[in-house]
Scaffold this motif. Structure first.
Motif, PDB file in Angstrom:
ATOM      1  N   LEU A  20       0.793  -1.224   0.000  1.00  0.00           N
ATOM      2  CA  LEU A  20       0.000   0.000   0.000  1.00  0.00           C
ATOM      3  C   LEU A  20       0.830   1.281   0.000  1.00  0.00           C
ATOM      4  CD1 LEU A  20      -2.743  -1.053   2.595  1.00  0.00           C
ATOM      5  CD2 LEU A  20      -2.862  -1.145   0.088  1.00  0.00           C
ATOM      6  N   ARG A  23       2.103   3.451  -3.077  1.00  0.00           N
ATOM      7  CA  ARG A  23       1.080   4.168  -3.832  1.00  0.00           C
ATOM      8  C   ARG A  23       0.699   5.496  -3.174  1.00  0.00           C
ATOM      9  NH1 ARG A  23      -3.075  -0.894  -5.059  1.00  0.00           N
ATOM     10  NH2 ARG A  23      -1.500  -2.304  -5.943  1.00  0.00           N
ATOM     11  N   ARG A  25       2.874   7.782  -2.061  1.00  0.00           N
ATOM     12  CA  ARG A  25       3.885   8.790  -2.376  1.00  0.00           C
ATOM     13  C   ARG A  25       4.404   9.482  -1.123  1.00  0.00           C
ATOM     14  NH1 ARG A  25       2.478  11.312  -8.311  1.00  0.00           N
ATOM     15  NH2 ARG A  25       1.963   9.307  -9.280  1.00  0.00           N
ATOM     16  N   ARG A  28       4.935   7.631   2.243  1.00  0.00           N
ATOM     17  CA  ARG A  28       5.736   6.420   2.328  1.00  0.00           C
ATOM     18  C   ARG A  28       6.558   6.348   3.604  1.00  0.00           C
ATOM     19  NH1 ARG A  28       8.825   6.634  -3.146  1.00  0.00           N
ATOM     20  NH2 ARG A  28      10.016   4.910  -2.264  1.00  0.00           N
ATOM     21  N   ASP A  89      11.100   1.791  -0.307  1.00  0.00           N
ATOM     22  CA  ASP A  89      10.139   1.293  -1.288  1.00  0.00           C
ATOM     23  C   ASP A  89       9.516   0.002  -0.761  1.00  0.00           C
ATOM     24  OD1 ASP A  89      11.983  -0.756  -1.660  1.00  0.00           O
ATOM     25  OD2 ASP A  89      12.865   0.178  -3.430  1.00  0.00           O
TER      26      ASP A  89
END
Length: 417
Positions: A20, A23, A25, A28, A89
């Motif tokens: 999740l 996505r 941005r 994060r 990431d």
């Protein structure tokens, strides 16, 4: 302490965050909520239980007081690291969650095979992640050496636990395999290049699963196994780890003096030097050595999340304090940890070891002084965010608190006196 909710929080939290958060941005950085949730779960289930004999239990999953406290500290340390790191990431946070779950199970299991398999799986996971993040010869070597070394623990597992009636060849073989796996996981000479080579290429969030999750679990559980091995197996472990640890400590400390100006190059060498002292301590059941290694572990769990990152001019004062905690100047926690370890080693093996240990501590002091001086010469920039500054202050202040109250910190955090 029940391990199931803690391990599931690691695994499920890491999986959901990997799916999740990329996505979202700008959100994060919420990846830090995964280890924070683990810390809450660990705190809520923290209780009494066994001391350092959990791995020797006949089976089941049970976190004793020191292991439960260590899970809590590792989760908090990982939270600080993720707050300070560039936004991870999906792959990084997935590896963090998986390694956290593996280390938790490794600390709690009564099965040596499950223990070894968890550590080997964790080493393989972050090794693959290093290669994916930065494909190069050093990261390929790190993945290969780290993973193959950890599988030696799997080879040792069928022989464990041992008792006094174990045949002599089997005891020596088990001791040799255990020492080989520990030496690889700790990054001992001649295998330590996988740590320093990989650390030059990967960033803090990628290096942290080894330094903040798997390494503490390996250290604590190896101390546990040392307590239950028969004399012959302990002799073999000590025969291999004592010279390997001494050589590694001296080599890493010397390389720290020659390292570049980046903390991410200096810090892994300081960590490896302290691991060399800890590995030497595994050659003796001296209680003072055990206390010293735990204090060194607490010091790196506090200072590591900050020093694993690239230096930021906005966090100069915090980095100077972190290096102060690692300097070995009394009453810093590194001083108490190294002092207790060296005193125990001297008591067990004689003063000849001071020829190695005293120059190592002096070299580590010089490394810390140089690093602090380099940090103080950085030009100030715009202040970091409130969360980043709070996390950066928390790490060194916690380390210095451990140094001022070492006995109280060990009792409160790990239940060890």
């Amino acid at each position: 302490m029940s391990v199931v909710p803690v391990a599931l929080t690691w695994a499920i939290g890491g999986l959901l965050a990997a799916m999740l958060l990329p996505r979202l941005r700008l959100r994060r950085r919420m990846a830090a909520l995964v280890p924070l949730a683990v810390a809450v779960a660990a705190f809520l289930t923290l209780g009494g239980g066994a001391d350092l004999d959990v791995v020797a239990a006949p089976g089941g999953l049970l976190l004793g007081r020191p292991a439960g406290g260590l899970v809590l500290l590792c989760a908090l340390s990982m939270t600080v690291c993720l707050v300070l790191s560039p936004p991870p990431d999906g792959g990084e946070i997935l590896v963090v969650g998986a390694c956290g779950a593996f280390s938790t199970v490794a600390l709690a299991t009564g099965s040596p095979i499950v223990w070894a398999a968890c550590l080997a799986a964790g080493m393989a996971l972050f090794g693959v992640r290093w290669v994916a993040a930065s494909p190069a010869r050093p990261t390929l070597a790190a993945a290969r050496v780290g993973t193959l070394g950890a599988t030696v623990l799997v080879a040792a597992a069928p022989f464990l636990p041992l008792d006094v009636a174990t045949a002599l060849p089997r005891a020596h073989l088990a001791g040799a395999l255990l020492a080989g796996g520990v030496a690889s996981g700790f990054g001992m000479v001649p295998l330590g290049g996988w740590v320093t080579g990989g650390a030059r290429l990967v960033r803090g969030a990628a290096l942290a699963p080894w330094a903040l999750l798997l390494l503490p679990a390996l250290l604590l559980t190896t101390q546990t196994l040392q307590n239950v091995l028969p004399t012959d197996a302990r002799t073999t472990v000590g025969f291999l780890l004592l010279p390997a640890g001494a050589l590694s400590a001296a080599w890493a400390a010397g390389q720290g003096l020659l390292a570049g100006r980046r903390d991410r190059e200096r810090y892994p060498r300081v960590l490896l030097a302290d691991l060399g002292l800890v590995a030497m301590g595994l050659a003796t059941p001296q209680p003072g050595v055990r206390i010293g290694s735990l204090l060194l572990l607490l010091t790196h769990l506090c200072a590591g999340p900050l020093l694993l990152q690239e230096a930021s001019p906005a966090l100069v004062r915090q980095r100077r304090l972190a290096w102060l905690a690692l300097s070995g100047v009394p009453p810093t926690p590194a001083f108490w940890g190294r002092f207790a370890t060296i005193a125990g080693l001297t008591s067990a093996f004689g003063g000849a070891l001071l020829i190695v240990t005293l120059p190592v501590t002096a070299a580590l002091l010089l490394v810390a002084v140089r690093a602090a001086a380099a940090a103080s010469s950085a030009r100030p920039v715009a202040p970091a965010s409130l969360a980043t500054r709070a996390a950066a202050w928390l790490a060194p202040l916690a380390a210095l608190t451990v140094g001022l109250l070492p006995d109280s910190a060990l009792r409160a955090l790990l239940g060890v006196g």
